[in-house]
Every structure is written in structure tokens, then in C-alpha cells.
Design an enzyme around this catalytic site. Sequence first.
Site, PDB file in Angstrom:
ATOM      1  N   LYS A 129       0.837  -1.203   0.000  1.00  0.00           N
ATOM      2  CA  LYS A 129       0.000   0.000   0.000  1.00  0.00           C
ATOM      3  C   LYS A 129       0.875   1.258   0.000  1.00  0.00           C
ATOM      4  CE  LYS A 129      -4.087  -2.086   0.576  1.00  0.00           C
ATOM      5  NZ  LYS A 129      -3.667  -3.502   0.605  1.00  0.00           N
ATOM      6  N   LYS A 164      -8.920   2.057   3.639  1.00  0.00           N
ATOM      7  CA  LYS A 164      -8.483   0.662   3.648  1.00  0.00           C
ATOM      8  C   LYS A 164      -7.333   0.461   4.623  1.00  0.00           C
ATOM      9  CE  LYS A 164      -6.041   1.521  -0.750  1.00  0.00           C
ATOM     10  NZ  LYS A 164      -5.968   1.121  -2.171  1.00  0.00           N
ATOM     11  N   ARG A 214      -4.726  -4.458 -13.368  1.00  0.00           N
ATOM     12  CA  ARG A 214      -3.467  -5.026 -12.910  1.00  0.00           C
ATOM     13  C   ARG A 214      -2.479  -4.984 -14.088  1.00  0.00           C
ATOM     14  NH1 ARG A 214      -1.805  -8.561  -9.163  1.00  0.00           N
ATOM     15  NH2 ARG A 214      -2.728  -6.967  -7.808  1.00  0.00           N
ATOM     16  N   ARG A 229     -10.044  -5.535 -13.578  1.00  0.00           N
ATOM     17  CA  ARG A 229     -10.907  -6.295 -12.674  1.00  0.00           C
ATOM     18  C   ARG A 229     -12.116  -5.416 -12.353  1.00  0.00           C
ATOM     19  NH1 ARG A 229      -5.933  -7.026  -8.880  1.00  0.00           N
ATOM     20  NH2 ARG A 229      -5.832  -4.877  -9.613  1.00  0.00           N
ATOM     21  N   ARG A 237     -15.526  -2.983  -5.099  1.00  0.00           N
ATOM     22  CA  ARG A 237     -14.197  -3.582  -5.256  1.00  0.00           C
ATOM     23  C   ARG A 237     -14.127  -4.402  -6.541  1.00  0.00           C
ATOM     24  NH1 ARG A 237     -14.155  -6.875   0.188  1.00  0.00           N
ATOM     25  NH2 ARG A 237     -16.214  -7.337  -0.702  1.00  0.00           N
ATOM     26  N   ASP A 277      -1.389  -1.599  -9.659  1.00  0.00           N
ATOM     27  CA  ASP A 277      -2.843  -1.457  -9.733  1.00  0.00           C
ATOM     28  C   ASP A 277      -3.160  -0.030 -10.151  1.00  0.00           C
ATOM     29  OD1 ASP A 277      -3.096  -4.055  -8.963  1.00  0.00           O
ATOM     30  OD2 ASP A 277      -3.745  -3.626  -6.915  1.00  0.00           O
ATOM     31  N   GLU A 285      -1.796   0.985  -6.043  1.00  0.00           N
ATOM     32  CA  GLU A 285      -0.980   0.060  -5.248  1.00  0.00           C
ATOM     33  C   GLU A 285       0.167  -0.459  -6.102  1.00  0.00           C
ATOM     34  OE1 GLU A 285      -2.893  -3.174  -3.220  1.00  0.00           O
ATOM     35  OE2 GLU A 285      -4.517  -1.904  -2.449  1.00  0.00           O
ATOM     36  N   ASN A 287       2.101  -4.039  -6.038  1.00  0.00           N
ATOM     37  CA  ASN A 287       2.127  -5.375  -5.455  1.00  0.00           C
ATOM     38  C   ASN A 287       3.465  -6.041  -5.730  1.00  0.00           C
ATOM     39  OD1 ASN A 287      -0.945  -6.042  -4.684  1.00  0.00           O
ATOM     40  ND2 ASN A 287      -0.882  -4.753  -6.504  1.00  0.00           N
TER      41      ASN A 287
END
Length: 320
Positions: A129, A164, A214, A229, A237, A277, A285, A287
Site C-alpha cells: 500500500k 483501507k 493489474r 478487474r 471492489r 494497480d 498500489e 504489489n
Amino acid sequence: MKLLFVADPLAGFKIHKDSTFAMMREAARRGHALYACEPHELSWQRGGRVEAQTRQVSLTGASGYGVTDWYRTVNEGRIALADFDAVVMRQDPPFDSEYFYATHLLGRAEAEGARVFNSPKALRDHPEKLAILEFPEFIAPTLVTRSAADVRRFHDEHRDIILKPLDGMGGMGIFRVKDDGLNLGSIIETLNRDGAQTVMVQKYLPAITAGDKRVLVIGGRPVPYSLARIPQGSEIRGNLAAGGKGVAQPLSERDREIAETIGPQLAARGLLLIGLDVIGDQLTEINVTSPTCFQEITDQTGFDVAAMFVEALEGAAPSR
């Protein structure tokens, strides 16, 4: 090459969509030897090296939804990590204390000659994050705080926000608070725990309706397709784990700009594989622990993401 995958239990893999399975299948196709262990099987003792209780596996060729007999164990034994050509760290989040300790054992193994991907130090230095804070030019208005008053001021300014936890995964613990501020106090209490826990707050991005993209970056180079997504029904979400629908699409100019700026910098720090993301044109984000979406992109576009990854792995850790 002799490859060790440090991963969650193999028996739990959902091979119809698992990215680690895709890596293993491609590595086996290229003739590499596959070994696996779980993080709790790493150990070190004075006078020795970091070892793992490993199992060598071969793939049966079975595939499809619900398949469990996709591998068989050839042999088992304790092997020093430095004796492998490459160690691939693929344990899923959360990045908790045990994950943290595992990275230190992997770091010790690196000092003994092991080649670990992603780099244990880089995993610790890039919490998923918070890693975006290094690249403010690409992110939406964002606040990281323990202060409930700060969160309320942020909502007063932006009116529609996302809150979050920093240790969530798969969309867990994500809340939206609209202009009316409904339930903001309760949500702050849940996530912030009277100032004991840091939260991230971001301006809500309406582009989420078109998907949380992504963008995979391998060896500093972006995969040419993202997986958008897309939230379903009343869900905010897009995470696949939260029921989002994955739709592969070519990278936009902005996606590519973000990936080509960030990718080489993080690759130079030992992050062979990252997953960015992106919502609309904003990075949300980075990842680094075990980025996914290999199979979804490959199945929909024909671009072999696993082949790109294993080729990068071969280049980063040639056989000894």
C-alpha cells in the site's frame, strides 16, 4: 536450472488460475527441476546455512477447475537454499510477522550465495500500500494516518473517499464513504482502532466502474496487456477475490508511462516481478509479494506471461 518455490501449500493451489502454477508449468516445459517448500520449513542453525525441508515435484499434466492431482512428489529432503539456481518467493500476503521473519531468513540465504526473487530486502522496503508514496506524480489524493481527525478533514475536502487497512489483501477491509458521510465514524473506529492502527484514505475514483487494472512488470518491462478487474453489481471492489470480473486489454498510454517509469527503478532493487494497480490513470498500489493474473491475461490474449517471467528468471539467475 534447479528452482525452489517458497509458496503456500501446493495442495491448495487453484491451478486453473494460479500464477505460481503457471510459472512452474513453464519452467518444467523448459526442462528446469522444480522444488517447493512452505515458509515455515525454512531454518538456520549456527555452523550451517539456511535450509529448507523441500520436496522435488513433477507435474502430471492434469489441468482444469478443481484439479488437485496436478503434481507428484519425486523425493524429499533438506537442501541449502544457496544450492539452488534460483529461489522464487511466492507466499501470498498478508505481510505479517512470520512473513517478515521469512524475508530475514531468505536474506541470510542471499548472503550465503542464494539468488532470491523477489529480493527479501526489497520485499521489506516496498509495502504494497505504501510503496506508491514514492511516486506522487501518478497517484490520486491520498492520506496515510492514525488520526481520526485527519480522516474527517480529508473527507470534508474530497467528499467521496475510500478507506483501507495497510495489511489487507484481495479487497479485504475496503470501505467507501460518500458525500453524506454515512457511517464514517464507525468505519474509522473499525479500521483505526482509536489511533492504534494506520489507515490509508484515497479520493474515490469513478473510473473504478471500468475496472481496477493489474499491470504486470517483469524484469522492468511491462506485459503489453493489463487485466481490468471490474466490480460486479453493487460492489465497489474490483478484486477477483471479491467477485470482480477480469477483462484483459492492451495497456493504455498512461498505463505504459507508469510502468515504464516505475518498473526499471524497482527491477534495479531486486523486484523481478511487480503488479501495478491502476484505476483510470491513477496508480493505487504496487504489489510485490506474489502478483497474480498470469493465466487470465494469457487465456484471453494469447500472450504468454509465464514464458516472459521464466525467461527473465533465466536471465537473472543463469544455471551455475
